[in-house]
Design an enzyme around this catalytic site. Structure first.
Site, PDB file in Angstrom:
ATOM      1  N   SER A 148      47.284  40.402   3.025  1.00 57.00           N
ATOM      2  CA  SER A 148      47.038  40.684   1.604  1.00 57.00           C
ATOM      3  C   SER A 148      45.640  40.158   1.287  1.00 57.00           C
ATOM      4  O   SER A 148      45.169  39.208   1.936  1.00 57.00           O
ATOM      5  CB  SER A 148      48.060  39.938   0.732  1.00 57.00           C
ATOM      6  OG  SER A 148      47.628  39.889  -0.624  1.00 57.00           O
ATOM      7  N   TYR A 161      52.301  31.983  -1.486  1.00 56.67           N
ATOM      8  CA  TYR A 161      52.096  33.334  -0.941  1.00 56.67           C
ATOM      9  C   TYR A 161      50.683  33.456  -0.373  1.00 56.67           C
ATOM     10  O   TYR A 161      50.488  33.946   0.756  1.00 56.67           O
ATOM     11  CB  TYR A 161      52.325  34.367  -2.053  1.00 56.67           C
ATOM     12  CG  TYR A 161      52.127  35.808  -1.620  1.00 56.67           C
ATOM     13  CD1 TYR A 161      53.157  36.511  -0.995  1.00 56.67           C
ATOM     14  CD2 TYR A 161      50.919  36.476  -1.857  1.00 56.67           C
ATOM     15  CE1 TYR A 161      52.979  37.838  -0.605  1.00 56.67           C
ATOM     16  CE2 TYR A 161      50.744  37.799  -1.468  1.00 56.67           C
ATOM     17  CZ  TYR A 161      51.773  38.474  -0.852  1.00 56.67           C
ATOM     18  OH  TYR A 161      51.594  39.782  -0.462  1.00 56.67           O
TER      19      TYR A 161
HETATM   20  N1  LIG Z   1      52.792  45.867  -2.883  1.00 54.76           N
HETATM   21  C1  LIG Z   1      51.633  45.218  -2.862  1.00 54.76           C
HETATM   22  O1  LIG Z   1      50.845  45.264  -3.802  1.00 54.76           O
HETATM   23  C2  LIG Z   1      51.244  44.418  -1.635  1.00 54.76           C
HETATM   24  C3  LIG Z   1      49.918  43.984  -1.539  1.00 54.76           C
HETATM   25  C4  LIG Z   1      49.524  43.251  -0.423  1.00 54.76           C
HETATM   26  C5  LIG Z   1      50.439  42.956   0.569  1.00 54.76           C
HETATM   27  N2  LIG Z   1      51.728  43.379   0.443  1.00 54.76           N
HETATM   28  C6  LIG Z   1      52.649  43.031   1.534  1.00 54.76           C
HETATM   29  O2  LIG Z   1      53.291  44.194   1.982  1.00 54.76           O
HETATM   30  C7  LIG Z   1      54.566  43.851   2.529  1.00 54.76           C
HETATM   31  C8  LIG Z   1      55.632  44.734   1.893  1.00 54.76           C
HETATM   32  O3  LIG Z   1      55.693  44.469   0.494  1.00 54.76           O
HETATM   33  P1  LIG Z   1      56.260  45.519  -0.586  1.00 54.76           P
HETATM   34  O4  LIG Z   1      55.284  45.569  -1.688  1.00 54.76           O
HETATM   35  O5  LIG Z   1      56.637  46.782   0.091  1.00 54.76           O
HETATM   36  O6  LIG Z   1      57.541  44.742  -1.137  1.00 54.76           O
HETATM   37  P2  LIG Z   1      59.110  45.071  -1.051  1.00 54.76           P
HETATM   38  O7  LIG Z   1      59.392  46.455  -1.469  1.00 54.76           O
HETATM   39  O8  LIG Z   1      59.793  43.948  -1.764  1.00 54.76           O
HETATM   40  O9  LIG Z   1      59.417  44.984   0.500  1.00 54.76           O
HETATM   41  C9  LIG Z   1      59.587  43.775   1.157  1.00 54.76           C
HETATM   42  C10 LIG Z   1      60.402  44.058   2.408  1.00 54.76           C
HETATM   43  O10 LIG Z   1      60.532  42.835   3.138  1.00 54.76           O
HETATM   44  C11 LIG Z   1      61.877  42.720   3.537  1.00 54.76           C
HETATM   45  N3  LIG Z   1      62.247  41.307   3.657  1.00 54.76           N
HETATM   46  C12 LIG Z   1      62.116  40.325   2.728  1.00 54.76           C
HETATM   47  N4  LIG Z   1      62.607  39.178   3.204  1.00 54.76           N
HETATM   48  C13 LIG Z   1      63.064  39.445   4.458  1.00 54.76           C
HETATM   49  C14 LIG Z   1      63.696  38.671   5.456  1.00 54.76           C
HETATM   50  N5  LIG Z   1      63.990  37.368   5.285  1.00 54.76           N
HETATM   51  N6  LIG Z   1      64.017  39.261   6.630  1.00 54.76           N
HETATM   52  C15 LIG Z   1      63.755  40.574   6.830  1.00 54.76           C
HETATM   53  N7  LIG Z   1      63.147  41.366   5.922  1.00 54.76           N
HETATM   54  C16 LIG Z   1      62.832  40.797   4.743  1.00 54.76           C
HETATM   55  C17 LIG Z   1      62.716  43.422   2.484  1.00 54.76           C
HETATM   56  O11 LIG Z   1      63.894  43.936   3.077  1.00 54.76           O
HETATM   57  P3  LIG Z   1      65.396  43.352   2.854  1.00 54.76           P
HETATM   58  O12 LIG Z   1      65.432  42.734   1.499  1.00 54.76           O
HETATM   59  O13 LIG Z   1      66.267  44.556   3.004  1.00 54.76           O
HETATM   60  O14 LIG Z   1      65.579  42.372   3.972  1.00 54.76           O
HETATM   61  C18 LIG Z   1      61.801  44.577   2.099  1.00 54.76           C
HETATM   62  O15 LIG Z   1      62.057  45.702   2.904  1.00 54.76           O
HETATM   63  C19 LIG Z   1      54.763  42.358   2.261  1.00 54.76           C
HETATM   64  O16 LIG Z   1      54.404  41.594   3.398  1.00 54.76           O
HETATM   65  C20 LIG Z   1      53.774  42.094   1.127  1.00 54.76           C
HETATM   66  O17 LIG Z   1      53.355  40.752   1.091  1.00 54.76           O
HETATM   67  C21 LIG Z   1      52.164  44.098  -0.631  1.00 54.76           C
END
Ligand SMILES: NC(=O)c1ccc[n+]([C@@H]2O[C@H](COP(=O)([O-])OP(=O)(O)OC[C@H]3O[C@@H](n4cnc5c(N)ncnc54)[C@H](OP(=O)(O)O)[C@@H]3O)[C@@H](O)[C@H]2O)c1
Length: 257
Positions: A148, A161
């Protein structure tokens, strides 16, 4: 010149494939006709939905795996099951992640641990396990860590984070130097703010709109903005690229002070 975006022999394991960016990346790889996809997370019902969409979009074999990245046994099993069910593993997408919004003074040890265990310790163990499988398979491979821009700059209210994502970036560089000799590339994709279910409501608010004004591109990203950079890091087209941190953020992290 044609570039080598050929996924027809590649077998990928994607963590956090049950929603958001992980599900998006799975579908994107499916559309490239990837040979095998292992979709891992805790919510099996959501994984089954993603798996069905990936099969319809052109992926070869698609399997779903129960994985909590804070459980060491789950990690070992997910990597072994992927190698067994897909006939090998040559692409790991370390995408699972969580964020807690709280000022540092209001953060207790258990919420700090939850963020670190999910965002840094889990991806570390996933990467080490996957690299061992790639070395054993004799194929080499690619590891893409989803970091990120908060690993490069800080913002109040999300310190654990930001610390975890800074760790992911340094982990990417450290592992890249150790594993290049095994033909394993380790790179990081560092998105800025990308609209997903978790932040859509916030960006519709006044505070969200004010934040968008701080992005040089004057808009938040859409998942599709990550597609080409993500595929570059996943494919043979980037064979000499390792230890890189690719920011995709409309210029947010380099904005004028
Ligand atoms: N959206 C943004 O703006 C953004 C920006 C920069 C970076 N990111 C990064 O992108 C990645 C995905 O984020 P997102 O925005 O798509 O959020 P999201 O929709 O909340 O997805 C997060 C995913 O992580 C999984 N997860 C969480 N805890 C877990 C655990 N203990 N074991 C296994 N899986 C787990 C969840 O699946 P389950 O709950 O089914 O386990 C879910 O599929 C993250 O690393 C986030 O930090 C996002």
């Amino acid at each position: 010149m044609r570039f080598g975006y050929d996924f027809s022999t590649r077998r990928a394991l994607i963590t956090g494939a049950s929603s958001g960016l992980g599900a998006h990346f799975a579908l994107l790889l499916a559309r490239q006709g990837i040979a095998g996809l292992a979709l891992a997370a805790r919510r099996r019902d959501r994984l089954d939905e993603t798996a069905a969409a990936c099969r319809a979009a052109g992926a070869g074999a698609v399997v779903t795996l129960s994985l909590d990245v804070t459980e060491d046994g789950d990690i070992t099993k997910a990597i072994a099951d992927t190698a067994e069910q897909l006939g090998g593993l040559d692409l790991l997408i370390n995408n699972a992640g969580v964020a807690d919004s709280a000022r540092a003074l209001d953060t207790d040890a258990s919420s700090f641990d939850r963020v670190m265990d999910t965002n840094l310790r889990g991806p570390w163990l996933m990467a080490v396990g996957a690299a061992k499988a790639m070395i054993a398979g004799g194929t080499g491979g690619d590891i893409v860590n989803i970091a990120s821009i908060l690993g490069l700059r800080v913002k109040t209210g999300v310190a654990p984070y930001a610390v975890s994502k800074a760790g992911v970036i340094q982990m990417t560089r450290a592992l890249a130097t150790e594993w290049a000799r095994h033909d394993i590339r380790v790179n990081a994709l560092a998105p800025g703010y990308i609209e997903t279910d978790i932040n859509r409501a916030f960006f519709a608010t006044e505070a969200g709109q004010a934040m968008i004004k701080g992005i040089p591109a004057r808009r938040i990203g859409q998942a599709g903005d990550l597609d080409a950079p993500f595929l570059l890091l996943c494919s043979g087209a980037s064979a000499y690229l390792t230890g890189a941190v690719l920011t995709v953020d409309g210029g947010h992290h380099i904005n004028s002070l």
